[in-house]
Design a protein around this motif. Structure first.
Motif, PDB file in Angstrom:
ATOM      1  N   PRO A 185       0.804  -1.230   0.000  1.00 13.13           N
ATOM      2  CA  PRO A 185       0.000   0.000   0.000  1.00 13.13           C
ATOM      3  C   PRO A 185       0.832   1.272   0.000  1.00 13.13           C
ATOM      4  O   PRO A 185       1.956   1.302   0.498  1.00 13.13           O
ATOM      5  N   PHE A 186       0.262   2.342  -0.548  1.00 12.86           N
ATOM      6  CA  PHE A 186       0.875   3.658  -0.356  1.00 12.86           C
ATOM      7  C   PHE A 186       0.476   4.197   1.017  1.00 12.86           C
ATOM      8  O   PHE A 186       1.201   4.973   1.619  1.00 12.86           O
ATOM      9  N   ARG A 187      -0.721   3.773   1.508  1.00  3.50           N
ATOM     10  CA  ARG A 187      -1.141   4.092   2.864  1.00  3.50           C
ATOM     11  C   ARG A 187      -2.028   2.947   3.335  1.00  3.50           C
ATOM     12  O   ARG A 187      -3.079   2.673   2.740  1.00  3.50           O
ATOM     13  N   ALA A 188      -1.635   2.296   4.424  1.00  2.00           N
ATOM     14  CA  ALA A 188      -2.348   1.100   4.867  1.00  2.00           C
ATOM     15  C   ALA A 188      -3.798   1.397   5.225  1.00  2.00           C
ATOM     16  O   ALA A 188      -4.698   0.596   4.936  1.00  2.00           O
ATOM     17  N   SER A 189      -4.070   2.550   5.859  1.00  2.00           N
ATOM     18  CA  SER A 189      -5.435   2.848   6.293  1.00  2.00           C
ATOM     19  C   SER A 189      -6.390   2.977   5.114  1.00  2.00           C
ATOM     20  O   SER A 189      -7.582   2.660   5.224  1.00  2.00           O
ATOM     21  N   PHE A 190      -5.886   3.426   3.975  1.00  2.00           N
ATOM     22  CA  PHE A 190      -6.732   3.521   2.775  1.00  2.00           C
ATOM     23  C   PHE A 190      -7.206   2.138   2.357  1.00  2.00           C
ATOM     24  O   PHE A 190      -8.390   1.918   2.080  1.00  2.00           O
ATOM     25  N   TYR A 191      -6.284   1.181   2.323  1.00  2.00           N
ATOM     26  CA  TYR A 191      -6.648  -0.158   1.850  1.00  2.00           C
ATOM     27  C   TYR A 191      -7.352  -0.987   2.932  1.00  2.00           C
ATOM     28  O   TYR A 191      -8.051  -1.945   2.604  1.00  2.00           O
ATOM     29  N   GLU A 192      -7.187  -0.622   4.190  1.00  2.00           N
ATOM     30  CA  GLU A 192      -7.942  -1.320   5.229  1.00  2.00           C
ATOM     31  C   GLU A 192      -9.438  -1.122   5.004  1.00  2.00           C
ATOM     32  O   GLU A 192     -10.253  -2.008   5.292  1.00  2.00           O
ATOM     33  N   ARG A 193      -9.810   0.034   4.463  1.00  6.17           N
ATOM     34  CA  ARG A 193     -11.221   0.281   4.163  1.00  6.17           C
ATOM     35  C   ARG A 193     -11.722  -0.621   3.043  1.00  6.17           C
ATOM     36  O   ARG A 193     -12.940  -0.795   2.881  1.00  6.17           O
ATOM     37  N   PHE A 194     -10.810  -1.181   2.268  1.00  8.17           N
ATOM     38  CA  PHE A 194     -11.175  -2.161   1.238  1.00  8.17           C
ATOM     39  C   PHE A 194     -11.107  -3.590   1.768  1.00  8.17           C
ATOM     40  O   PHE A 194     -11.213  -4.542   1.004  1.00  8.17           O
ATOM     41  N   LEU A 213     -12.076  -3.986  14.155  1.00  7.52           N
ATOM     42  CA  LEU A 213     -12.352  -4.754  12.942  1.00  7.52           C
ATOM     43  C   LEU A 213     -13.438  -5.798  13.154  1.00  7.52           C
ATOM     44  O   LEU A 213     -13.665  -6.652  12.291  1.00  7.52           O
ATOM     45  N   GLY A 214     -14.112  -5.735  14.299  1.00  8.24           N
ATOM     46  CA  GLY A 214     -15.191  -6.675  14.552  1.00  8.24           C
ATOM     47  C   GLY A 214     -15.623  -6.666  15.997  1.00  8.24           C
ATOM     48  O   GLY A 214     -14.993  -6.033  16.863  1.00  8.24           O
ATOM     49  N   GLU A 215     -16.723  -7.362  16.247  1.00  7.02           N
ATOM     50  CA  GLU A 215     -17.240  -7.564  17.594  1.00  7.02           C
ATOM     51  C   GLU A 215     -17.204  -9.061  17.868  1.00  7.02           C
ATOM     52  O   GLU A 215     -17.900  -9.846  17.213  1.00  7.02           O
ATOM     53  N   ARG A 230       5.535   5.719   5.853  1.00  2.40           N
ATOM     54  CA  ARG A 230       4.663   6.157   4.763  1.00  2.40           C
ATOM     55  C   ARG A 230       5.314   7.318   4.057  1.00  2.40           C
ATOM     56  O   ARG A 230       5.792   8.241   4.706  1.00  2.40           O
ATOM     57  N   PRO A 231       5.421   7.326   2.723  1.00  2.09           N
ATOM     58  CA  PRO A 231       4.828   6.362   1.796  1.00  2.09           C
ATOM     59  C   PRO A 231       5.658   5.113   1.510  1.00  2.09           C
ATOM     60  O   PRO A 231       5.169   4.210   0.844  1.00  2.09           O
ATOM     61  N   ASP A 232       6.889   5.027   1.967  1.00  2.00           N
ATOM     62  CA  ASP A 232       7.690   3.838   1.678  1.00  2.00           C
ATOM     63  C   ASP A 232       8.848   3.792   2.672  1.00  2.00           C
ATOM     64  O   ASP A 232       9.380   4.847   3.030  1.00  2.00           O
ATOM     65  N   PRO A 233       9.257   2.628   3.148  1.00  2.00           N
ATOM     66  CA  PRO A 233       8.755   1.289   2.805  1.00  2.00           C
ATOM     67  C   PRO A 233       7.513   0.917   3.608  1.00  2.00           C
ATOM     68  O   PRO A 233       7.342   1.370   4.746  1.00  2.00           O
ATOM     69  N   THR A 234       6.649   0.144   3.000  1.00  2.00           N
ATOM     70  CA  THR A 234       5.427  -0.280   3.657  1.00  2.00           C
ATOM     71  C   THR A 234       5.429  -1.797   3.816  1.00  2.00           C
ATOM     72  O   THR A 234       6.194  -2.504   3.168  1.00  2.00           O
ATOM     73  N   ALA A 235       4.569  -2.291   4.687  1.00  2.00           N
ATOM     74  CA  ALA A 235       4.378  -3.727   4.847  1.00  2.00           C
ATOM     75  C   ALA A 235       3.267  -4.178   3.904  1.00  2.00           C
ATOM     76  O   ALA A 235       2.341  -3.413   3.627  1.00  2.00           O
ATOM     77  N   PRO A 236       3.322  -5.405   3.398  1.00  2.00           N
ATOM     78  CA  PRO A 236       2.268  -5.862   2.489  1.00  2.00           C
ATOM     79  C   PRO A 236       0.938  -6.018   3.205  1.00  2.00           C
ATOM     80  O   PRO A 236       0.876  -6.076   4.442  1.00  2.00           O
ATOM     81  N   MET A 237      -0.126  -6.088   2.407  1.00  2.00           N
ATOM     82  CA  MET A 237      -1.458  -6.310   2.935  1.00  2.00           C
ATOM     83  C   MET A 237      -2.151  -7.368   2.066  1.00  2.00           C
ATOM     84  O   MET A 237      -1.776  -7.582   0.913  1.00  2.00           O
ATOM     85  N   ALA A 238      -3.159  -8.026   2.629  1.00  2.00           N
ATOM     86  CA  ALA A 238      -3.879  -9.050   1.875  1.00  2.00           C
ATOM     87  C   ALA A 238      -5.294  -9.162   2.420  1.00  2.00           C
ATOM     88  O   ALA A 238      -5.597  -8.667   3.508  1.00  2.00           O
ATOM     89  N   ARG A 239      -6.158  -9.819   1.650  1.00  2.00           N
ATOM     90  CA  ARG A 239      -7.519 -10.059   2.105  1.00  2.00           C
ATOM     91  C   ARG A 239      -8.126 -11.236   1.353  1.00  2.00           C
ATOM     92  O   ARG A 239      -7.650 -11.633   0.280  1.00  2.00           O
ATOM     93  N   LEU A 240      -9.195 -11.790   1.920  1.00  2.00           N
ATOM     94  CA  LEU A 240     -10.002 -12.782   1.224  1.00  2.00           C
ATOM     95  C   LEU A 240     -10.914 -12.058   0.244  1.00  2.00           C
ATOM     96  O   LEU A 240     -11.513 -11.035   0.580  1.00  2.00           O
ATOM     97  N   LEU A 241     -11.036 -12.595  -0.953  1.00  2.00           N
ATOM     98  CA  LEU A 241     -12.020 -12.094  -1.911  1.00  2.00           C
ATOM     99  C   LEU A 241     -13.259 -12.980  -1.952  1.00  2.00           C
ATOM    100  O   LEU A 241     -14.298 -12.572  -2.464  1.00  2.00           O
ATOM    101  N   SER A 242     -13.123 -14.195  -1.460  1.00  2.00           N
ATOM    102  CA  SER A 242     -14.224 -15.138  -1.462  1.00  2.00           C
ATOM    103  C   SER A 242     -14.086 -16.059  -0.258  1.00  2.00           C
ATOM    104  O   SER A 242     -12.975 -16.476   0.092  1.00  2.00           O
ATOM    105  N   LEU A 243     -15.209 -16.404   0.352  1.00  2.00           N
ATOM    106  CA  LEU A 243     -15.173 -17.363   1.457  1.00  2.00           C
ATOM    107  C   LEU A 243     -14.836 -18.766   0.981  1.00  2.00           C
ATOM    108  O   LEU A 243     -14.502 -19.639   1.791  1.00  2.00           O
ATOM    109  N   ASP A 244     -14.885 -18.982  -0.331  1.00  2.00           N
ATOM    110  CA  ASP A 244     -14.454 -20.274  -0.878  1.00  2.00           C
ATOM    111  C   ASP A 244     -12.993 -20.552  -0.543  1.00  2.00           C
ATOM    112  O   ASP A 244     -12.559 -21.710  -0.530  1.00  2.00           O
TER     113      ASP A 244
END
Length: 399
Positions: free
Chosen positions: A118-127, A373-375, A283-297
Motif C-alpha cells: 500500500p501507499f497508505r495502509a489505512s486507505f486499503y484497510e477500508r477495502f 475490525l469486529g465484535e 509512509r509512503p515507503d517502505p510499507t508492509a504488504p497487505m492481503a484479504r479474502l475475496l471469497s469465502l471459498d
C-alpha cells in the motif's frame, strides 16, 4: 469519467508514465520510454484498468494473476500493483472506483485472495485488506561468521548466475509455495524477468540431489556490501550452508545485508554475532504488504482445529452475509447461517479485514476487537482461535 481495460501496448503511453510519476524520480528521462517497451512482455497477462477524463488518463490500477498459499492451500491470488492517479485528479474517488471494478473482475475470474503493497495502509484497510508482516533485513560483518567455516555441513553448494540457474530457482520457489503459509509467486510471464535481467548470483543448497535452500544476491563493490535477497532454507543446516558461503567473502566485502522471513531470529544464529535486524515501516515507503479474502471459498476444506462459530460479515462488497464456519470434522466447512439453530453457536460480527486477519493468522480475535475490525464475544473468540491459530505468513513476491 470512463473506465476501460487496456490492451497490452497501450500501457506505454497511459498507465506506465502515470506509475513512473507516482513511484519514481520525476520528470522521467526520455530513455525511460524504451525501458517501458522492454518491460511490456512481463505485464502481458496483467489486467490494467484506467479511468479517463476527456481522453486523459486520470488513474490506473493493475492486477497480476498470482498464486498464494493460505494455510496449506494454494489458491489464485490477485496481486494489485501500479495504482496511481494523475496529480490534478487526486482525491476524487478514481482509485476507489477502479479498485472495486478491478477486484470485481478478478473475483469473477476465480481469484479468491488478493494482496498488495500500500501507499497508505489505512486507505486499503477500508477495502478489507489487513497488514502482513514485513520481511526483516539482517546486516552483519562476514568476519562474525568465521565459526561456521569450521562446521562440517551435509550440503553441496551450486553457484551460478541467475540467468543459468533460473529453472532451479523457480522449481524451488514453487515448492516453497506448496509448503509455506502466505508464500506467493509470480506467473511465469512475470517471473522470467529475473532470468532475463540476469543481474544476480544464485546460490543453491543441494542435499541428496534436492534443493533445500537458495538465495540470490549481488555485490555493489569491493569493500562494499553483499546484498542478498530473501534467504530461503528448509532447515538450520541449509541456512548455515548459506552463511558459511557468505563467510568466505570476509576479504571482499565489509558488510552483508540479507533479507529474512518474519519468523527468523538472526540474533540467535551464532554466539557473538554483531547483527542489526530491522523491519522498518513508514509512509509512503517502505510499507508492509497487505492481503484479504475475496471469497469465502478460500476457507473451504482448510485443515483447522475443532471449532464452530457463526460470523456475520458486514460492510464489504464481496463477503457480506451470515455464515456458519464449522470445523468439527477437522476441515472447515462454510455453511449457510440457518444450518445452526438460533443461539446454539457462538457468534461474531466481523469486517472483511477482521476475517482476513484471522485467516492469514496475523491477529488474535481480541486484537481484531481492539483494532475495531469486529465484535467478538469471549465464547466466539475461543472458537475462532481453534479455527484460525496464529501463524506468520511470508508473502515473498515483491510487486
Amino acid at each position: 469519467m470512463r473506465i476501460r481495460r487496456l490492451a497490452a501496448d497501450e500501457r506505454l503511453n497511459t498507465s506506465f508514465p502515470l506509475q513512473a510519476y507516482a513511484f519514481e524520480a520525476s520528470p522521467m528521462d526520455a530513455s525511460r520510454t524504451d525501458q517501458f517497451r522492454a518491460y511490456l512482455p512481463y505485464n502481458a497477462g496483467n489486467t490494467t484498468l484506467v479511468a479517463e477524463e476527456n481522453g486523459v488518463t486520470a488513474a490506473a490500477a493493475s492486477a497480476i494473476p498470482m498464486r498464494q498459499n493460505l494455510r496449506g492451500a494454494v489458491l489464485p491470488m490477485a496481486g494489485v500493483a501500479g495504482v496511481a492517479t494523475h496529480p490534478l485528479a487526486r482525491r476524487r474517488g478514481h482509485v476507489r472506483t477502479l479498485m472495486q471494478q478491478l477486484l470485481d473482475g478478478m473475483r469473477d475470474e476465480g481469484h479468491q485472495l488478493t494482496a498488495l503493497h500500500p501507499f497508505r495502509a489505512s486507505f486499503y484497510e477500508r477495502f478489507g485488506y489487513i497488514g502482513l508482516p514485513r520481511r526483516r533485513t539482517a546486516i552483519f560483518s562476514p568476519a562474525d561468521l568465521a565459526p561456521l567455516l569450521r562446521a562440517d555441513l551435509p550440503d553441496e553448494l551450486v553457484w551460478e548466475r541467475i540467468g543459468a540457474g533460473y529453472p532451479r530457482w523457480r522449481a524451488y520457489t514453487e515448492r516453497c509455495l506448496r509448503e509455506r503459509h502466505g508464500f506467493a509467486v509470480f506467473p511465469d510471464f512475470r517471473a522470467v524477468g529475473l532470468r532475463d535481467r540476469d543481474d544476480r548470483w544464485l546460490l543453491s543448497v543441494v542435499r541428496g540431489g534436492e534443493t533445500v535452500g537458495a538465495v540470490t544476491y549481488r555485490i555493489d563493490d569491493h569493500a562494499g556490501t553483499l546484498f542478498a535477497d530473501d534467504l530461503l532454507a528448509d532447515d538450520a543446516y541449509a541456512r548455515a550452508s548459506v552463511l558459511q558461503f557468505f563467510a568466505r567473502h570476509v576479504d571482499q566485502v565489509a558488510r552483508i545485508s540479507v533479507q529474512v522471513t518474519p519468523d527468523e531470529l538472526p540474533e540467535l544464529w551464532l554466539t557473538d554475532l554483531d547483527v542489526q535486524v530491522e523491519a522498518r515501516v513508514s509512509r509512503p515507503d517502505p510499507t508492509a504488504p497487505m492481503a484479504r479474502l475475496l471469497s469465502l471459498d478460500a476457507l473451504a476444506d482448510q485443515p483447522v482445529g475443532v471449532g464452530r462459530v457463526l460470523v456475520e460479515m458486514v460492510g464489504d462488497r464481496w463477503l457480506a452475509g451470515r455464515h456458519l464456519l464449522d470445523g468439527t470434522t477437522g476441515k472447515l466447512a462454510v455453511l449457510p447461517a440457518q444450518t445452526a439453530a438460533e443461539g446454539s453457536v457462538p457468534a461474531a460480527r466481523l469486517t472483511a479485514a477482521g476475517l482476513s486477519a484471522l485467516a492469514y493468522g496475523v491477529l488474535d480475535p481480541a486484537e481484531v476487537v481492539v483494532r475495531g475490525l469486529g465484535e467478538v464475544p469471549v465464547d466466539a473468540a475461543v472458537e475462532l482461535r481453534r479455527l484460525f491459530p496464529r501463524e506468520l505468513p511470508h508473502l515473498f513476491a515483491d510487486f
